[in-house]
Scaffold this active site. Structure first.
Site, PDB file in Angstrom:
ATOM      1  N   LEU A 109      17.653   2.963 -21.452  1.00 38.26           N
ATOM      2  CA  LEU A 109      17.464   3.822 -22.806  1.00 38.26           C
ATOM      3  C   LEU A 109      18.722   2.620 -23.090  1.00 38.26           C
ATOM      4  CD1 LEU A 109      18.297   7.247 -21.806  1.00 38.26           C
ATOM      5  CD2 LEU A 109      16.125   6.018 -21.657  1.00 38.26           C
ATOM      6  N   ASP A 110      17.976   2.510 -24.459  1.00 34.80           N
ATOM      7  CA  ASP A 110      18.422   1.890 -25.454  1.00 34.80           C
ATOM      8  C   ASP A 110      20.562   2.653 -25.762  1.00 34.80           C
ATOM      9  OD1 ASP A 110      16.777   0.704 -26.154  1.00 34.80           O
ATOM     10  OD2 ASP A 110      16.382   1.820 -28.198  1.00 34.80           O
ATOM     11  N   VAL A 111      21.022   1.398 -25.383  1.00 32.95           N
ATOM     12  CA  VAL A 111      22.485   1.378 -25.842  1.00 32.95           C
ATOM     13  C   VAL A 111      23.102   3.084 -27.069  1.00 32.95           C
ATOM     14  CG1 VAL A 111      24.990   0.527 -26.974  1.00 32.95           C
ATOM     15  CG2 VAL A 111      23.405  -0.862 -25.811  1.00 32.95           C
ATOM     16  N   GLY A 112      22.329   2.895 -28.178  1.00 32.77           N
ATOM     17  CA  GLY A 112      22.310   4.148 -29.251  1.00 32.77           C
ATOM     18  C   GLY A 112      21.242   5.778 -28.537  1.00 32.77           C
ATOM     19  N   THR A 113      20.956   5.306 -27.688  1.00 34.78           N
ATOM     20  CA  THR A 113      20.289   6.185 -27.181  1.00 34.78           C
ATOM     21  C   THR A 113      20.769   7.020 -25.494  1.00 34.78           C
ATOM     22  OG1 THR A 113      18.138   5.238 -28.162  1.00 34.78           O
ATOM     23  CG2 THR A 113      17.870   7.371 -26.569  1.00 34.78           C
TER      24      THR A 113
END
Length: 306
Positions: free
Chosen positions: A136-140
């Protein structure tokens, strides 16, 4: 503790790139090898070398490996565990945490937090990506599975590759979609002029995103999004492509003013459901990851009319 190792070059290594040979011999990624070379921790015949250098017969290669013991890793960050057994872990990944280490990333990682917390993860693959079968993305934030055993690692990799895993997200996007439900089928590749972005491009890798509107809110829509493929930044790219950027994601087309008004400091995107066949027992299992407080707060504000 860091370890300095001598690499015995295999037959057939002559004329190949140094980073390619080291990645294969050490079982680590080429990106980590490149980082070690950049930090001058790789020597060939006693001399610091370049990653593109070609090795020759009789070369003596020495590498100072990174410290991967739990004591060397970051202090455990809060990492809610949704499920745990001998073969897998399912977590509710917090925002601001990467799945694994990467060049340029100095923050917390899922791998580091789990190892520092004493979780035993015994899998093959690059040492800095131990047990990671998807990201998962860092921001997700949201549901993410980590393999703990070699058997689980291989089978889960196959399941993700063959699109047998159910991945459902909730996303808050700008505006109102017409039709309110649909599918985006558009190939994704590297942005032609901005290296840090992905984009819908001719010749990109196939990418399919299904969406339906759950709720219409002031200036925004709450969507349920199901991924058929798993391309980098897929939901963010596809939402931008249809003109409905994810709130809080200015990199992919969102107006920052709405996020500022809502007090949102990251993209409103959460992996809410993860379903798959247990890699060892064969049981069909599914997990729900509760929304974090910051995303819940945004919904509360929108329900109150901002």
């Amino acid at each position: 503790m860091r370890e300095r190792v001598q690499i015995l070059l295999p037959e057939g290594a002559h004329g190949k790139r140094l980073d390619q040979v080291l990645a294969a011999e050490l079982g680590i990624s080429r990106s980590l090898v490149a980082k070690l070379i950049k930090q001058k921790e790789v020597k060939v015949n006693g001399v610091v070398s370049r990653k593109s250098a070609e090795v020759a017969r009789g070369d003596q290669v020495e590498v100072l490996l990174p410290d991967t013991s739990p004591q060397s890793l970051e202090t455990p960050a809060p990492l809610p565990i949704l499920y745990r057994d001998a073969d897998i872990l399912v977590i509710n990944k917090p925002v601001g945490m990467a799945a694994h280490s990467a060049p340029g990333w100095q923050g917390p990682t899922v791998v580091g937090a789990l190892l520092a917390a004493g979780e035993e993860i015994v899998t093959s693959g690059p040492i800095e990506r131990t047990g990671i079968v998807h990201r998962l993305d860092v921001g997700t934030s949201g549901a993410m599975v980590v393999a703990k055993s070699e058997l689980a690692y291989g089978r889960l990799q196959d399941d993700f590759r063959e699109r047998r895993v159910k991945k459902i997200y909730h996303a808050l996007v700008q505006g109102y979609l017409d039709p309110p439900a649909g599918t985006v089928d558009a190939p994704i590749g590297r942005h032609p002029s901005r290296d840090f972005k992905m984009a819908v491009v001719a010749g990109g890798r196939p990418a399919i995103t299904h969406y339906r509107t759950l709720e219409s809110l002031p200036g925004a829509s709450l969507l349920e999004v199901q991924l058929e493929t798993g391309r980098t930044h897929q939901i963010r790219v596809h939402m931008e492509a249809i003109g409905h950027g994810i709130v809080g994601d200015p990199i992919y087309g969102a107006n920052p003013h709405l996020a500022q008004k809502l007090g949102l400091t990251r993209q409103w995107l959460h992996a809410v459901t993860l379903g798959f066949v247990h890699p060892v027992t064969g049981e069909q299992i599914s997990f729900q990851a509760p929304l974090p407080a910051d995303l819940e707060d945004v919904l509360t504000r929108l329900h109150r009319g901002l």
